[in-house]
Design an enzyme around this catalytic site. Structure first.
Site, PDB file in Angstrom:
ATOM      1  CG  HIS A 269      -1.796   1.175   1.371  1.00 27.01           C
ATOM      2  ND1 HIS A 269      -3.132   1.166   1.023  1.00 27.01           N
ATOM      3  CD2 HIS A 269      -1.543   2.429   1.832  1.00 27.01           C
ATOM      4  CE1 HIS A 269      -3.656   2.358   1.262  1.00 27.01           C
ATOM      5  NE2 HIS A 269      -2.708   3.146   1.756  1.00 27.01           N
ATOM      6  CD  GLU A 270       1.507   3.607   3.662  1.00 22.37           C
ATOM      7  OE1 GLU A 270       1.725   4.677   3.034  1.00 22.37           O
ATOM      8  OE2 GLU A 270       0.471   3.420   4.313  1.00 22.37           O
ATOM      9  CG  HIS A 273       0.562   6.320  -0.680  1.00 24.25           C
ATOM     10  ND1 HIS A 273      -0.408   7.119  -1.239  1.00 24.25           N
ATOM     11  CD2 HIS A 273      -0.022   5.680   0.376  1.00 24.25           C
ATOM     12  CE1 HIS A 273      -1.547   6.966  -0.553  1.00 24.25           C
ATOM     13  NE2 HIS A 273      -1.332   6.101   0.415  1.00 24.25           N
ATOM     14  CD  GLU A 299      -4.798   6.744   0.621  1.00 25.77           C
ATOM     15  OE1 GLU A 299      -4.631   5.517   0.462  1.00 25.77           O
ATOM     16  OE2 GLU A 299      -4.160   7.399   1.457  1.00 25.77           O
TER      17      GLU A 299
END
Length: 504
Positions: A269-270, A273, A299
């Site tokens: 997830h990160e 980003h 996101e």
């Protein structure tokens, strides 16, 4: 361009660079604060952050910057600007007009408070001590309300906050979007619950070595194309990404010994980003356009990599064997069992560990609570009970304590009210982008199945990442997909995926 206009542009660019340099320095201080700074030094660090933030605020609200903006907005000057400089002037004007309404002393007080509040939240979560954190949250809410009054109320007070994270988004729009989403996902969730084909997850209830988890997380980040010469992976109480500049984008994760996938999916997830921030075009470096265009779009990238790619069957066809090697004798199941077990749909307490379907209900709960705070006057003392009631209503479960309930997220402690809807908007954007990618990138899922993830990163970099904040969210979605945001893409994606997993 006249000599006077050229001088104004040069001075404007220098000022923007200075603001960006302050942001980078503050980003390093925040990162250090969340990744292991000694607790005894946190209050002093918070004051230092407040002083530097106040200095940055003075530069970004100075009369000199206002004069430069006015000069560059003159038709004769504006028409001679490049696309990047026009957008930079537009964005800086928006931030200037908003920020100049806040007294510098009030801003500095708030920054110090927010930093101290985040420190107290971390301690309160660890000790399940909402009462100790509540006074800080009360103050954060109070300051936020003062800012709303100074900025000027839109249709509702909460609209003012939403616009900071997703420009142009309103309560009226979100009520409609979330209402329609809930109406379609609740029946799907019920059908899943009634299915006799429930995945087995017993093999996941083991103790998994943290060092091996970190090794696998690092491996997957490299596979995604995360550039470790321009970033690093650390551990924190709540996973986050910090984009200081395209050459320094840091991420954190959280390792749980009883969950082999929590840190992994948090890392992916990160990492999503970070890929965004690492691949912004060089021409935007040292400007305030060198970041994501909105938190919803940001996101969309983290949720795309975590869910659309990371939770897909082709991904695990390629990488399950790699995971098994790092935990010998512990994951003795088929790839199909692992895939289905990691896509189980069931109510859960923790947002960041929720499945793709019920995750949106976690967001709707927070959205409704934020509306109650700013449109309904709810106080910090009301929040634990409101939280528990809504979890009972939407998910049929009640948190056993505040650490797993109202204290689980860092966002409110730092004043990030209006951020949570970005996660569900990100899911919607991600599904729409994925639909376009499937049609444009030949053999997309074959690439994933072979572990060739770089063409996927390159497709995203060319169509989304490189533009940073040069395009608005709506312009970007229209340019990439040929359509405005349509939540139906997310519903269709979830329906197709879970119909297969649960044999509906």
């Amino acid at each position: 361009m006249t000599e006077a206009n050229g001088t104004a542009l040069s001075q404007f660019r220098d000022t923007v660079h200075k603001i960006k340099s302050y942001e980078e320095a503050l980003g390093v201080l925040y990162w250090d604060l969340r990744t292991g700074a000694p607790r005894k030094g946190m209050d002093t660090r918070s004051e230092s952050i407040g002083i530097l933030s106040a200095d940055m605020f003075k530069v970004s609200t100075s009369p000199e910057l206002g004069e430069l903006l006015s000069a560059l907005e003159e038709r004769s000057a504006y028409e001679g600007l490049s696309e990047i400089d026009r957008r930079l002037v537009t964005e800086t004007r928006k931030e200037y007009d908003r920020s100049v309404k806040i007294p510098p002393k009030l801003y500095q007080e708030y920054v110090v408070l927010a930093s101290q509040s985040e420190n107290k939240w971390e301690e309160a979560k660890e000790n399940n001590d909402y009462a100790g954190f509540q006074p800080y949250l009360d103050k954060v809410i109070s300051y936020t309300n003062q800012f709303i009054d100074l900025w000027g109320v839109k249709d509702t007070r909460y609209d003012v906050l939403l616009d900071q994270y997703e420009p142009g988004m309103t309560v009226a729009q979100l009520d409609s979007i979330f209402g329609g989403l809930r109406d379609q996902l609740v029946p799907l969730s019920a059908a899943i619950a009634a299915s006799p084909h429930q995945p087995d997850t017993s093999f996941l209830r083991q103790t998994f070595n943290k060092s091996a988890q970190k090794e696998f997380s690092l491996f997957i980040l490299k596979q995604m194309g995360y550039n470790f010469e321009a970033g690093r992976l650390d551990e924190s109480a709540h996973p986050f990404a910090t984009g200081l500049n395209p050459g320094d984008v840091r991420i954190t994760t959280r390792y749980l010994e009883n969950d082999v996938t929590s840190a992994l999916f948090g890392t992916i997830h990160e990492g999503g980003h970070a890929l965004y921030e690492q691949n912004i075009m060089p021409e935007l470096t040292n400007t305030t356009l060198c970041t994501g265009t909105s938190m919803g779009i940001h996101e969309s990238q983290s949720r795309f990599w975590e869910n659309v790619i990371g939770r897909s069957r082709p991904f695990w066809d390629r990488y399950f064997g790699e995971l098994q090697k790092r935990f010998p004798g512990q994951l003795d199941v088929s790839v199909d069992q692992f895939y289905r077990g990691n896509n189980i749909v069931q109510p859960s307490l923790i947002r960041i560990e929720a499945d793709e379907l019920t995750y949106n209900l976690h967001i709707i709960i927070r959205y409704e609570m934020e509306k109650l705070i700013f449109n309904g006057g709810a106080k910090a003392s009301d929040l634990p009970a409101l939280w528990n009631d809504k979890y009972k209503e939407y998910l049929g479960i009640t948190p056993p304590n505040n650490a797993e309930g109202v204290l689980q997220d860092v966002h409110w402690s730092g004043g990030a009210f209006g951020y949570f809807p970005s996660y569900s908007l990100g899911n919607m954007y991600a599904a729409q982008f994925a639909d376009t990618m499937e049609r444009e990138l030949e053999g997309m899922w074959s690439l994933v199945g072979k572990g060739e993830l770089h063409p996927i990163k390159d497709w995203l970099a060319e169509r989304i990442y490189k533009y940073g904040k040069l395009r608005t969210p709506s312009e970007l979605v229209q340019a990439v997909t040929g359509k405005p945001l349509d939540p139906q893409y997310l519903v269709d994606y979830l329906t197709k995926k879970y119909t297969d997993i649960y044999k509906l």
